[in-house]
Structures are given as structure tokens and as C-alpha cells.
Design an enzyme around this catalytic site. Structure first.
Site, mmCIF file in Angstrom:
data_model
loop_
_atom_site.group_PDB
_atom_site.id
_atom_site.type_symbol
_atom_site.label_atom_id
_atom_site.label_comp_id
_atom_site.label_asym_id
_atom_site.label_seq_id
_atom_site.Cartn_x
_atom_site.Cartn_y
_atom_site.Cartn_z
ATOM 1 N N GLU A 72 -11.452 -4.109 -3.349
ATOM 2 C CA GLU A 72 -10.518 -3.073 -3.830
ATOM 3 C C GLU A 72 -10.280 -3.249 -5.322
ATOM 4 O O GLU A 72 -9.490 -4.103 -5.731
ATOM 5 C CB GLU A 72 -9.182 -3.191 -3.090
ATOM 6 C CG GLU A 72 -9.283 -3.241 -1.593
ATOM 7 C CD GLU A 72 -8.042 -3.880 -0.972
ATOM 8 O OE1 GLU A 72 -6.922 -3.596 -1.393
ATOM 9 O OE2 GLU A 72 -8.217 -4.703 -0.065
ATOM 10 N N HIS B 170 0.795 -1.235 0.000
ATOM 11 C CA HIS B 170 0.000 0.000 0.000
ATOM 12 C C HIS B 170 0.830 1.289 0.000
ATOM 13 O O HIS B 170 0.575 2.215 0.778
ATOM 14 C CB HIS B 170 -0.976 -0.001 1.185
ATOM 15 C CG HIS B 170 -2.016 -1.086 1.096
ATOM 16 N ND1 HIS B 170 -2.509 -1.570 -0.105
ATOM 17 C CD2 HIS B 170 -2.675 -1.801 2.067
ATOM 18 C CE1 HIS B 170 -3.404 -2.510 0.133
ATOM 19 N NE2 HIS B 170 -3.521 -2.676 1.434
ATOM 20 N N HIS C 220 -9.756 1.702 0.234
ATOM 21 C CA HIS C 220 -9.654 0.552 1.139
ATOM 22 C C HIS C 220 -10.778 0.539 2.182
ATOM 23 O O HIS C 220 -10.553 0.253 3.356
ATOM 24 C CB HIS C 220 -8.279 0.584 1.818
ATOM 25 C CG HIS C 220 -7.777 -0.751 2.237
ATOM 26 N ND1 HIS C 220 -8.256 -1.402 3.338
ATOM 27 C CD2 HIS C 220 -6.858 -1.571 1.695
ATOM 28 C CE1 HIS C 220 -7.631 -2.561 3.470
ATOM 29 N NE2 HIS C 220 -6.779 -2.687 2.478
HETATM 30 C C1 GAL Z 1 -5.410 -5.542 2.057
HETATM 31 C C2 GAL Z 1 -4.425 -6.633 1.761
HETATM 32 C C3 GAL Z 1 -4.276 -7.472 3.008
HETATM 33 C C4 GAL Z 1 -3.871 -6.624 4.191
HETATM 34 C C5 GAL Z 1 -4.804 -5.446 4.320
HETATM 35 C C6 GAL Z 1 -4.375 -4.456 5.364
HETATM 36 O O1 GAL Z 1 -5.582 -4.730 0.955
HETATM 37 O O2 GAL Z 1 -4.878 -7.389 0.667
HETATM 38 O O3 GAL Z 1 -3.336 -8.507 2.787
HETATM 39 O O4 GAL Z 1 -2.544 -6.192 4.010
HETATM 40 O O5 GAL Z 1 -4.908 -4.750 3.118
HETATM 41 O O6 GAL Z 1 -4.399 -5.000 6.634
#
Ligand code: GAL
Length: 339
Positions: A304, A105, A175
Site C-alpha cells: 500500500e 482506513h 488495498h
Molecule cells: C492493513 C493494515 C493491517 C490491517 C489490514 C486490514 O492495511 O496495515 O494492520 O488492519 O489493513 O485487515
């Protein structure tokens, strides 16, 4: 109708501004300038009961500590970049390893932990920022705009625009953790995903480059299914993701339909993007949310929409490269109905 207000203060005293956008049906969206975050999305059900369908916090400082990216826009590259490095134009760029050996991210301080410029129009909230060349290791000054628009038809559209003055990589998404009952586990929600294939993950939730068919697996959501039905099945891919945490290869048309178990609310997701990470909140740890509400393991799911993760590494994955002077545009809509 839009209304602006001060939501709170970050730990260094920076005010966090918020904008509220509502329509005639009582649907109401609150967005923060910090992280371009969806803090609240209220949708009335058929009985007129207002239901907040996204998880969120009450205070600015909780957003600063937001390790789960609740409601935020993630970038410059959302999801994972394998080995925390990529090559572009013959040069290798090294990024932060903030998820094992990989980047997650956007890095240590991605777009979710930045203050954006916020402005309001009649039916929209627009967030803008310039991510400077070298921020979190990425090349190019990236000019980014995220536009939230709410229609009288109860459709929320999120549109992303980006341009750069040097070749770079971009993969933006929101998210938000959805819970159409306004709380509790989402395992009893029903979900449909318009995809025949998904991307195989390794143990670090990073695509291996292989496409797998959903047919005959717990990953098959082509027909509406209760999320919890197959989530505990003995399955190598479910084990890798500690549940669902995979990128679906969208077939086109509707990306997903989510239906609450009790509220009668339904959300239909459409997008022009090729992929969608379905994350079933497997790493959500217990915490307090808005109004003291309990948030816990699998109390929200993320849908997402995005380019496939780790897109630079595999032939056949849509490219996340944004060339200097070109414009990247994508949009995703969330349409709500009450039954
Ligand atoms: C998501 C990701 C997960 C985890 C989460 C944040 O987008 O696919 O693996 O990292 O974010 O806790």
C-alpha cells in the site's frame, strides 16, 4: 477496451456497477463502483495461462461485509490515526475508534464502503465521489477521483486526485491483496523492497515516530528474498505486527518487486509517494473468495503506497494536510511481466 455491467446488489438493493478494462495481451482489470474496488486483475503468464493476481469476492454482499478491505480504495485517511483524533488549524477532530484506540482506513464507513460514480474511457476506468464535510468526522467537502489506466505494456496505473473546500487530511491507497500464483500462501513469493529504513510500530501497528534501519533485520528486502524466510524470526517488530505490517521509507526508484513462486509472473511497483505499507496478510481469516477459492492466513500481500501513517503527529513525516483549494495528486504503477 472497456465494458460495463451490473455486478450485483447491496443488501439495500442498490446495484453495484462494474467496469472491465482489457488490453491486447489478455490482461483484464475489473473495478466495482462500490469501494472503487479492484475485484479482479487477470494477467496471462508466459504459457498463456490467465492468472487472477488479486484476492476478491464473487458477490456484492461479500464486499459489503469485507472486513479485510480486499481490493478497495481506503480513505479519507488510509492506515491509522493514533488516538482517533487529530488537530488542524487549532481545532480537534474526533474520529471513530475502529481499531483499538485508533482509527483505521478512514473510520467505521470509509471510502471502501461507499458507492462511487463510475465512468469509462478508452483505456481507463474513473471513479469519483464527493466525501461531504463531516463524513466520519473529517472537515471539508472532499472531491476525490481515482483513475485506473491499463496500458498495452501491461502496466496498471492508479492515479488519485483530491481537492477540498476546507483544510483537511488525506492519505489514499489501494488495498489489493496480491497473489501472483492465483492462490495459496504468498510466503513462497519473492519480494524486493526499495527501502533502507522502515517505521517502528507500537503494539497497535501505529508508528512510534522512530525510523529503523532494515540492515541486519528480517525487514531487509533490499535484495530479493522469499517472504517467508524470516517472518517467524524472534523479533520485537515482527511480534508487534504479527508478521510484516510496517511502513517502509521508500528510497525512490522502484518501490517493490514481487515474484510468484510458480506462475513466472512478476510485478514491479513504482510510485511518487514516500511510503509503502507492506502487510503480509496476518489478519486474514479463512473465507471463500472468487469462484469458491479458499482465502486464508497470508494468502495475499498488500503493498500500500502512501504517506507515512499518523503523519500529523511527527515532525519529519510528510504532511497529509490538504489545504483548501489546493490539489493533491499521486500515482502508483504496477507493471507485470511474465518469465
Ligand atoms: C492493513 C493494515 C493491517 C490491517 C489490514 C486490514 O492495511 O496495515 O494492520 O488492519 O489493513 O485487515
Amino acid at each position: 477496451m472497456t465494458e460495463e455491467f451490473i455486478f450485483g446488489k447491496l443488501s439495500d438493493g442498490t446495484p453495484v456497477r462494474a467496469a472491465k478494462l482489457s488490453n491486447k495481451n489478455g490482461m483484464c482489470l475489473t473495478v466495482l463502483d462500490y469501494g472503487a474496488t479492484v475485484q479482479s486483475l487477470i494477467v496471462p503468464n508466459a504459457a498463456g495461462k490467465p492468472i487472477d493476481v488479486v484476492l476478491g469476492y464473487e458477490s456484492a454482499q461479500e464486499y459489503e461485509e469485507n472486513d479485510a478491505y480486499l481490493g478497495a480504495v481506503v480513505g479519507r485517511v488510509g492506515n491509522r490515526i493514533g488516538g482517533a483524533a487529530f488537530s488542524l488549524g487549532g481545532k480537534t477532530y474526533t474520529l471513530a475508534k475502529n481499531d483499538g484506540a485508533n482509527t483505521l482506513h478512514g473510520g467505521t464507513r470509509g471510502f471502501d464502503k461507499r458507492t462511487w460514480d463510475l465512468c469509462c474511457g478508452e483505456n481507463e476506468i474513473v471513479l469519483h465521489r464527493v466525501s461531504p464535510d463531516g463524513e466520519e468526522g473529517y472537515p471539508g467537502n472532499l472531491d476525490v477521483q481515482v483513475r485506473y489506466a491499463l496500458g498495452e505494456d501491461n502496466v496498471l496505473t492508479i492515479a488519485y486526485t483530491a481537492t477540498s473546500d476546507a483544510d483537511t487530511v488525506v492519505n489514499l491507497t489501494n488495498h489489493s491483496y496480491f497473489n501472483l500464483d492465483g492462490g495459496g500462501s504468498v510466503l513462497n513469493h519473492k519480494l524486493t523492497i526499495g527501502a533502507e529504513r522502515f517505521l517502528e510500530n507500537d503494539n497497535g501497528c501505529l508508528p512510534t515516530g522512530k525510523f529503523l534501519s532494515v540492515a541486519g533485520t528480517p525487514f531487509d528486502f533490499r535484495e530479493e528474498k522469499v517472504i517467508g524466510r524470516d517472518i517467524c524470526q524472534e523479533n520485537e517488530q515482527l511480534r508487534c505486527g504479527s508478521g510484516y505490517d510496517h511502513n517502509y521509507v521508500l528510497s525512490g526508484g522502484t518501490a517493490a518487486i514481487l515474484r510468484g513462486a510458480e506462475s513466472g509472473l512478476c510485478m514491479r511497483v513504482t510510485t511518487d509517494l514516500p511510503g509503502m505499507q507492506f502487510y503480509s496478510g496476518n489478519f486474514l481469516t479463512p473465507r471463500r473468495g472468487k469462484g469458491g477459492q479458499q482465502i486464508d492466513y497470508r494468502y495475499g500481500i498488500c503493498l500500500e503506497t502512501q504517506l507515512f501513517p499518523n503523519g500529523l503527529q511527527f515532525w519529519g513525516f510528510p504532511s497529509p494536510i490538504l489545504h483548501a483549494g489546493e490539489q493533491m495528486y499521486s500515482e502508483t504503477s504496477f507493471a507485470f511481466t511474465a518469465e
